[in-house]
Structures are given as C-alpha cells and as structure tokens.
Write an enzyme that holds these catalytic residues in place. Structure first.
Site, PDB file in Angstrom:
ATOM      1  N   GLY A  33       0.795  -1.254   0.027  1.00 31.45           N
ATOM      2  CA  GLY A  33       0.130   0.123   0.018  1.00 31.45           C
ATOM      3  C   GLY A  33       0.941   1.432   0.039  1.00 31.45           C
ATOM      4  O   GLY A  33       1.902   1.333  -0.907  1.00 31.45           O
ATOM      5  N   GLU A  34       0.726   2.089   1.002  1.00 35.23           N
ATOM      6  CA  GLU A  34       1.585   3.236   0.963  1.00 35.23           C
ATOM      7  C   GLU A  34       1.951   3.121   2.307  1.00 35.23           C
ATOM      8  O   GLU A  34       1.153   3.493   3.504  1.00 35.23           O
ATOM      9  CB  GLU A  34       0.654   4.412   0.756  1.00 35.23           C
ATOM     10  CG  GLU A  34       1.708   5.899   0.508  1.00 35.23           C
ATOM     11  CD  GLU A  34       2.560   5.512  -0.597  1.00 35.23           C
ATOM     12  OE1 GLU A  34       2.356   5.023  -1.696  1.00 35.23           O
ATOM     13  OE2 GLU A  34       3.831   6.101  -0.208  1.00 35.23           O
ATOM     14  N   SER A  35       3.543   3.121   2.544  1.00 32.25           N
ATOM     15  CA  SER A  35       3.935   2.836   4.005  1.00 32.25           C
ATOM     16  C   SER A  35       3.662   4.083   5.087  1.00 32.25           C
ATOM     17  O   SER A  35       3.479   3.929   6.144  1.00 32.25           O
ATOM     18  CB  SER A  35       5.355   2.503   4.110  1.00 32.25           C
ATOM     19  OG  SER A  35       6.116   3.355   3.468  1.00 32.25           O
ATOM     20  N   CYS A  44       6.014  -5.563  -0.044  1.00 31.70           N
ATOM     21  CA  CYS A  44       6.233  -4.083  -0.485  1.00 31.70           C
ATOM     22  C   CYS A  44       5.822  -3.144   0.744  1.00 31.70           C
ATOM     23  O   CYS A  44       6.852  -3.024   1.739  1.00 31.70           O
ATOM     24  CB  CYS A  44       5.311  -3.960  -1.398  1.00 31.70           C
ATOM     25  SG  CYS A  44       5.924  -2.502  -2.738  1.00 31.70           S
ATOM     26  N   ARG A  61      13.025   3.116  -0.164  1.00 33.06           N
ATOM     27  CA  ARG A  61      11.699   3.284  -0.752  1.00 33.06           C
ATOM     28  C   ARG A  61      11.640   3.662  -2.256  1.00 33.06           C
ATOM     29  O   ARG A  61      12.558   4.613  -2.539  1.00 33.06           O
ATOM     30  CB  ARG A  61      10.569   4.141  -0.030  1.00 33.06           C
ATOM     31  CG  ARG A  61      10.361   3.810   1.323  1.00 33.06           C
ATOM     32  CD  ARG A  61       9.525   4.694   2.301  1.00 33.06           C
ATOM     33  NE  ARG A  61       8.434   4.879   1.311  1.00 33.06           N
ATOM     34  CZ  ARG A  61       7.829   6.292   1.550  1.00 33.06           C
ATOM     35  NH1 ARG A  61       8.114   7.258   2.458  1.00 33.06           N
ATOM     36  NH2 ARG A  61       6.595   6.338   0.892  1.00 33.06           N
ATOM     37  N   ILE A  67       5.502  -2.763  -7.536  1.00 31.09           N
ATOM     38  CA  ILE A  67       4.573  -1.505  -7.814  1.00 31.09           C
ATOM     39  C   ILE A  67       5.028  -0.594  -6.752  1.00 31.09           C
ATOM     40  O   ILE A  67       5.183  -0.299  -5.757  1.00 31.09           O
ATOM     41  CB  ILE A  67       3.170  -1.885  -7.389  1.00 31.09           C
ATOM     42  CG1 ILE A  67       2.464  -3.029  -8.333  1.00 31.09           C
ATOM     43  CG2 ILE A  67       2.218  -0.612  -7.598  1.00 31.09           C
ATOM     44  CD1 ILE A  67       1.235  -3.457  -7.962  1.00 31.09           C
ATOM     45  N   ARG A  68       5.870   0.545  -7.490  1.00 31.69           N
ATOM     46  CA  ARG A  68       6.926   1.295  -6.954  1.00 31.69           C
ATOM     47  C   ARG A  68       7.238   0.930  -5.648  1.00 31.69           C
ATOM     48  O   ARG A  68       7.198   1.329  -4.434  1.00 31.69           O
ATOM     49  CB  ARG A  68       5.496   2.637  -6.423  1.00 31.69           C
ATOM     50  CG  ARG A  68       4.975   3.216  -7.600  1.00 31.69           C
ATOM     51  CD  ARG A  68       4.075   4.586  -7.011  1.00 31.69           C
ATOM     52  NE  ARG A  68       4.906   5.559  -6.343  1.00 31.69           N
ATOM     53  CZ  ARG A  68       4.867   6.086  -5.318  1.00 31.69           C
ATOM     54  NH1 ARG A  68       3.749   5.649  -4.616  1.00 31.69           N
ATOM     55  NH2 ARG A  68       5.477   7.277  -4.908  1.00 31.69           N
ATOM     56  N   HIS A 101       4.354  -7.931  -5.066  1.00 31.96           N
ATOM     57  CA  HIS A 101       3.141  -8.380  -4.560  1.00 31.96           C
ATOM     58  C   HIS A 101       2.756  -9.853  -5.086  1.00 31.96           C
ATOM     59  O   HIS A 101       2.223  -9.866  -5.948  1.00 31.96           O
ATOM     60  CB  HIS A 101       1.965  -7.308  -5.299  1.00 31.96           C
ATOM     61  CG  HIS A 101       2.136  -5.883  -4.635  1.00 31.96           C
ATOM     62  ND1 HIS A 101       1.192  -5.538  -3.865  1.00 31.96           N
ATOM     63  CD2 HIS A 101       3.005  -4.914  -4.617  1.00 31.96           C
ATOM     64  CE1 HIS A 101       1.242  -4.294  -3.530  1.00 31.96           C
ATOM     65  NE2 HIS A 101       2.665  -3.878  -3.971  1.00 31.96           N
ATOM     66  N   GLU A 153       0.139 -11.380  -4.179  1.00 30.49           N
ATOM     67  CA  GLU A 153      -1.167 -11.538  -4.407  1.00 30.49           C
ATOM     68  C   GLU A 153      -1.934 -11.081  -5.424  1.00 30.49           C
ATOM     69  O   GLU A 153      -3.042 -11.456  -5.884  1.00 30.49           O
ATOM     70  CB  GLU A 153      -1.994 -10.801  -3.122  1.00 30.49           C
ATOM     71  CG  GLU A 153      -2.091  -9.229  -3.398  1.00 30.49           C
ATOM     72  CD  GLU A 153      -0.789  -8.690  -3.166  1.00 30.49           C
ATOM     73  OE1 GLU A 153       0.166  -9.035  -2.950  1.00 30.49           O
ATOM     74  OE2 GLU A 153      -0.699  -7.155  -3.228  1.00 30.49           O
TER      75      GLU A 153
HETATM   76  N1  GLN Z   1       5.924   2.871  -2.500  1.00 32.53           N
HETATM   77  C1  GLN Z   1       5.187   2.420  -1.325  1.00 32.53           C
HETATM   78  C2  GLN Z   1       5.902   3.104  -0.125  1.00 32.53           C
HETATM   79  O1  GLN Z   1       6.846   3.480  -0.132  1.00 32.53           O
HETATM   80  C3  GLN Z   1       5.227   1.183  -1.489  1.00 32.53           C
HETATM   81  C4  GLN Z   1       4.252   0.469  -2.770  1.00 32.53           C
HETATM   82  C5  GLN Z   1       3.704  -0.734  -2.344  1.00 32.53           C
HETATM   83  O2  GLN Z   1       3.430  -1.153  -1.574  1.00 32.53           O
HETATM   84  N2  GLN Z   1       3.409  -1.392  -3.564  1.00 32.53           N
HETATM   85  O3  GLN Z   1       5.342   2.743   0.831  1.00 32.53           O
END
Ligand code: GLN
Length: 195
Positions: free
Chosen positions: A46-48, A78, A105, A135-136, A171, A173
């Site tokens: 997600g977004e940490s 991630c 990150r 993903i990022r 990921h 999943e």
């Molecule tokens: N870029 C996100 C972060 O720094 C991580 C991306 C992800 O979980 N797919 O938190």
C-alpha cells in the site's frame, strides 16, 4: 488455522483471497485485540507512510511486537516489508525493525516504477517458479548476516526470511499462483506446532 491480514490500508482483500485458496481461514485484522485470534499476520502493500499513521493511531506497534515475541509469523509485502525492516531510507522513517534489512523506498526510478518479472524462489530447498509484480517497490539495499535471501531479481534480494519474519518487495497476491502464500501458511503451521 487462522491467518490475519492487516486491513487498515492497501491490498488486503487479495491477500485474504490467496490465503483462502491455501485452505486457511483469512481474517481481516483492524484492531490490535484481533491479533489474539490469529496464528500469523500478513502486512500488505500500500503506502507505508499512510499505513504507519494508521498503525500508530490504532496502537498496533506494541501489539505486533508482542505477536512477534510469541513466535507468530509475519509476512510483509512491499509497504509491509518497509514497516518490518530494520532501516528505511528514501526518506528515513520509523519501522518495527523485526528483520535486519535496509530498504530504500520507491527505488526503481520513474521509468520502472511498476513492472512484472518471472523468477525463482528457493522455498524449503526447492527452486520454485514465481511471478513478481513490483509496484513502486522498495529495494533491499542491505541484508543482515542471519537473513536468508529466498529470491533475487537482477542480482538483488527481493524476498527474504529471518526466523518467523518473511518479506518480499513485490506483490505475490496479484498472481494466480499461491506458492508464496502456501510457503507462509507452512511457516504459520510449523510455528503452531512448535508453540
Ligand atoms: N511506494 C510505497 C511506499 O513507499 C510502497 C508501494 C507498495 O506497497 N506497492 O510505501
């Protein structure tokens, strides 16, 4: 066997589906007390930074530390890996420090922010084909001496384990394959027997 998925933010729904496919009961965890009822926990991508705010707001830090001390397995993918790492760069931020790795990150740069790759993971001594969606994604920049690297991409670690803590920069999943979730469920099953 019940395996929790931290359901505060990010890709928790697909993790729950993958776990159900492995034949375990998947439980969405939204409050620290709900950890008492599960044998393992997935911390999804997600977004940490957002995830950290919610973890803090709900007072999950001591609960996850207690869960870990009880020998119950954790799997961070991630952003989940970023939460579990010893050190975080790009920028520096708080993390739980439950696996001795340093992660950076968003470290693949703009052109390759998100991509897919095939690879091989060494799971219980068996080379297993895996598909990886980045993903990022973060990059693991340093691995402590006792951490086992289970998969690499481009010569860099992308999946690692230290005792009861499993992490991946990608990921799992998002693929049809459940091999990695099965591996985590086996960790959870073994920890239950040992407890
Ligand atoms: N870029 C996100 C972060 O720094 C991580 C991306 C992800 O979980 N797919 O938190």
């Amino acid at each position: 066997m019940r395996v929790g998925v931290l359901a505060l933010q990010g890709d928790f729904g697909l993790h729950a589906k993958a776990l159900e496919k492995c034949g375990v009961e998947a439980v969405e965890v939204r409050k620290p007390t709900e950890l008492d009822a599960v044998d393992g926990l997935v911390i999804p991508g997600g977004e940490s930074t957002t995830l950290l705010k919610l973890i803090d707001a709900w007072d999950f830090v001591p609960a996850i530390e207690k869960f870990h001390r009880a020998g119950k397995p954790l799997f961070g993918t991630c952003a989940g890996l970023i939460i579990l790492a010893r050190e975080v760069e790009g920028p520096r931020q708080f993390s739980l420090g439950l696996i001795d790795v340093t992660v950076e990150r968003n470290a693949y740069g703009r052109q390759r922010e998100s991509f897919e790759a095939a690879g091989v993971a060494r799971l219980d001594g068996v080379d297993t084909r895996i598909e990886m969606f980045f993903i990022r994604a973060p990059r693991i920049r340093r691995v402590g001496p006792d951490v086992h690297v289970l998969a690499e991409h481009g010569g860099e670690p992308v999946m690692a384990r230290y005792g009861s803590v499993l992490v991946a920069t990608f990921h799992p999943e998002l693929t049809d394959s459940t091999v990695i979730h099965r591996y985590f469920c086996d960790m959870v099953g073994q920890a239950r027997i040992a407890a």
